[in-house]
Design a protein around this motif. Structure first.
Motif, PDB file in Angstrom:
ATOM      1  N   ALA A   9       0.864  -1.181   0.000  1.00  0.00           N
ATOM      2  CA  ALA A   9       0.000   0.000   0.000  1.00  0.00           C
ATOM      3  C   ALA A   9       0.900   1.230   0.000  1.00  0.00           C
ATOM      4  O   ALA A   9       1.927   1.248   0.677  1.00  0.00           O
ATOM      5  CB  ALA A   9      -0.903  -0.015   1.233  1.00  0.00           C
ATOM      6  N   PHE A  10       0.516   2.236  -0.763  1.00  0.00           N
ATOM      7  CA  PHE A  10       1.356   3.421  -0.905  1.00  0.00           C
ATOM      8  C   PHE A  10       0.482   4.654  -1.107  1.00  0.00           C
ATOM      9  O   PHE A  10      -0.659   4.552  -1.564  1.00  0.00           O
ATOM     10  CB  PHE A  10       2.342   3.247  -2.061  1.00  0.00           C
ATOM     11  N   HIS A  66      24.624   4.913 -11.276  1.00  0.00           N
ATOM     12  CA  HIS A  66      23.359   5.653 -11.294  1.00  0.00           C
ATOM     13  C   HIS A  66      22.930   5.986  -9.872  1.00  0.00           C
ATOM     14  O   HIS A  66      23.233   5.256  -8.934  1.00  0.00           O
ATOM     15  CB  HIS A  66      22.247   4.813 -11.941  1.00  0.00           C
ATOM     16  N   ASP A  67      22.186   7.081  -9.716  1.00  0.00           N
ATOM     17  CA  ASP A  67      21.577   7.419  -8.434  1.00  0.00           C
ATOM     18  C   ASP A  67      20.211   6.752  -8.374  1.00  0.00           C
ATOM     19  O   ASP A  67      19.257   7.189  -9.019  1.00  0.00           O
ATOM     20  CB  ASP A  67      21.438   8.940  -8.277  1.00  0.00           C
ATOM     21  N   VAL A  68      20.109   5.668  -7.587  1.00  0.00           N
ATOM     22  CA  VAL A  68      18.887   4.883  -7.482  1.00  0.00           C
ATOM     23  C   VAL A  68      17.970   5.497  -6.428  1.00  0.00           C
ATOM     24  O   VAL A  68      18.376   5.676  -5.281  1.00  0.00           O
ATOM     25  CB  VAL A  68      19.222   3.417  -7.120  1.00  0.00           C
ATOM     26  N   PRO A  69      16.720   5.833  -6.800  1.00  0.00           N
ATOM     27  CA  PRO A  69      15.777   6.408  -5.838  1.00  0.00           C
ATOM     28  C   PRO A  69      15.458   5.430  -4.703  1.00  0.00           C
ATOM     29  O   PRO A  69      15.224   4.252  -4.943  1.00  0.00           O
ATOM     30  CB  PRO A  69      14.518   6.673  -6.668  1.00  0.00           C
ATOM     31  N   VAL A  70      15.441   5.932  -3.475  1.00  0.00           N
ATOM     32  CA  VAL A  70      15.084   5.151  -2.297  1.00  0.00           C
ATOM     33  C   VAL A  70      14.055   5.956  -1.514  1.00  0.00           C
ATOM     34  O   VAL A  70      14.277   7.136  -1.276  1.00  0.00           O
ATOM     35  CB  VAL A  70      16.324   4.883  -1.415  1.00  0.00           C
ATOM     36  N   PRO A  71      12.940   5.364  -1.154  1.00  0.00           N
ATOM     37  CA  PRO A  71      12.506   3.993  -1.415  1.00  0.00           C
ATOM     38  C   PRO A  71      11.965   3.857  -2.840  1.00  0.00           C
ATOM     39  O   PRO A  71      11.653   4.846  -3.499  1.00  0.00           O
ATOM     40  CB  PRO A  71      11.395   3.775  -0.394  1.00  0.00           C
ATOM     41  N   HIS A  72      11.848   2.599  -3.286  1.00  0.00           N
ATOM     42  CA  HIS A  72      11.212   2.292  -4.559  1.00  0.00           C
ATOM     43  C   HIS A  72      10.634   0.877  -4.485  1.00  0.00           C
ATOM     44  O   HIS A  72      10.964   0.126  -3.582  1.00  0.00           O
ATOM     45  CB  HIS A  72      12.188   2.419  -5.736  1.00  0.00           C
ATOM     46  N   PHE A  73       9.753   0.561  -5.431  1.00  0.00           N
ATOM     47  CA  PHE A  73       9.224  -0.790  -5.534  1.00  0.00           C
ATOM     48  C   PHE A  73       9.062  -1.131  -7.002  1.00  0.00           C
ATOM     49  O   PHE A  73       9.139  -0.268  -7.873  1.00  0.00           O
ATOM     50  CB  PHE A  73       7.897  -0.965  -4.773  1.00  0.00           C
ATOM     51  N   SER A 120       2.356  10.713  -8.252  1.00  0.00           N
ATOM     52  CA  SER A 120       2.474  11.161  -6.860  1.00  0.00           C
ATOM     53  C   SER A 120       3.905  11.139  -6.363  1.00  0.00           C
ATOM     54  O   SER A 120       4.166  11.438  -5.203  1.00  0.00           O
ATOM     55  CB  SER A 120       1.600  10.293  -5.947  1.00  0.00           C
ATOM     56  N   GLY A 121       4.852  10.758  -7.205  1.00  0.00           N
ATOM     57  CA  GLY A 121       6.262  10.769  -6.826  1.00  0.00           C
ATOM     58  C   GLY A 121       6.799   9.451  -6.301  1.00  0.00           C
ATOM     59  O   GLY A 121       7.962   9.370  -5.924  1.00  0.00           O
ATOM     60  N   ASN A 122       5.984   8.390  -6.283  1.00  0.00           N
ATOM     61  CA  ASN A 122       6.474   7.074  -5.857  1.00  0.00           C
ATOM     62  C   ASN A 122       7.410   6.525  -6.925  1.00  0.00           C
ATOM     63  O   ASN A 122       7.057   6.483  -8.106  1.00  0.00           O
ATOM     64  CB  ASN A 122       5.308   6.104  -5.654  1.00  0.00           C
ATOM     65  N   ALA A 123       8.601   6.096  -6.509  1.00  0.00           N
ATOM     66  CA  ALA A 123       9.584   5.565  -7.450  1.00  0.00           C
ATOM     67  C   ALA A 123       9.336   4.087  -7.702  1.00  0.00           C
ATOM     68  O   ALA A 123       9.112   3.318  -6.772  1.00  0.00           O
ATOM     69  CB  ALA A 123      10.995   5.779  -6.909  1.00  0.00           C
TER      70      ALA A 123
END
Length: 138
Positions: A9-10, A66-73, A120-123
């Protein structure tokens, strides 16, 4: 052990936006919903978009240049499904945090990957392996 679907859920800022992105663009079938949330079939897994704002954390970690976005799913797709999704996202003009690429070339764990954000900006990271046995390779 047989694998079971995960549940995540996010937060999203707008359900109509989430429905257009996950259902329309990503092709995820919609399940149950209310005025506050929507279930989506995310490649056999259950994700639930809940009203409640935008993703807050925009941190990143360096991985293979690379700059990996955290958090992500995300999910591990077949190479064919990964390429089809990458083509669809590129055609739709999606802005990538990390363009579709092959990471760890010639090393254990070589993989196709791409990172992008929902409205919404969720990676999200979608990836694929030429050889699924390399998923947990060291």
């Amino acid at each position: 052990m047989s694998l079971r679907p995960f549940h995540l859920a996010f937060p999203v800022r707008d359900l109509a936006e989430a429905r257009a992105f996950y259902g329309g663009l990503m092709g995820c079938a919609e399940g149950r919903s209310s005025e506050e949330w929507i279930d989506f079939d995310f490649y056999g897994h259950q994700i639930v978009a809940h009203t409640g704002g935008e993703a807050g954390d925009r941190a990143s970690n360096p991985v293979d240049g690379h700059d990996v976005p955290v958090p992500h799913f995300g999910v591990v797709l077949t190479m064919e499904d990964w390429q089809a999704l990458a083509d669809r996202l590129v055609a739709a003009g999606v802005e990538f945090a990390i363009e579709p690429t092959i990471r760890f070339k010639g090393q254990p764990g070589e993989q196709a990957t791409m990172f992008f954000r929902d409205p919404s900006g969720n990676a999200l990271e979608m990836k694929a392996f030429a050889n699924d046995a390399m998923l947990f390779a060291t």
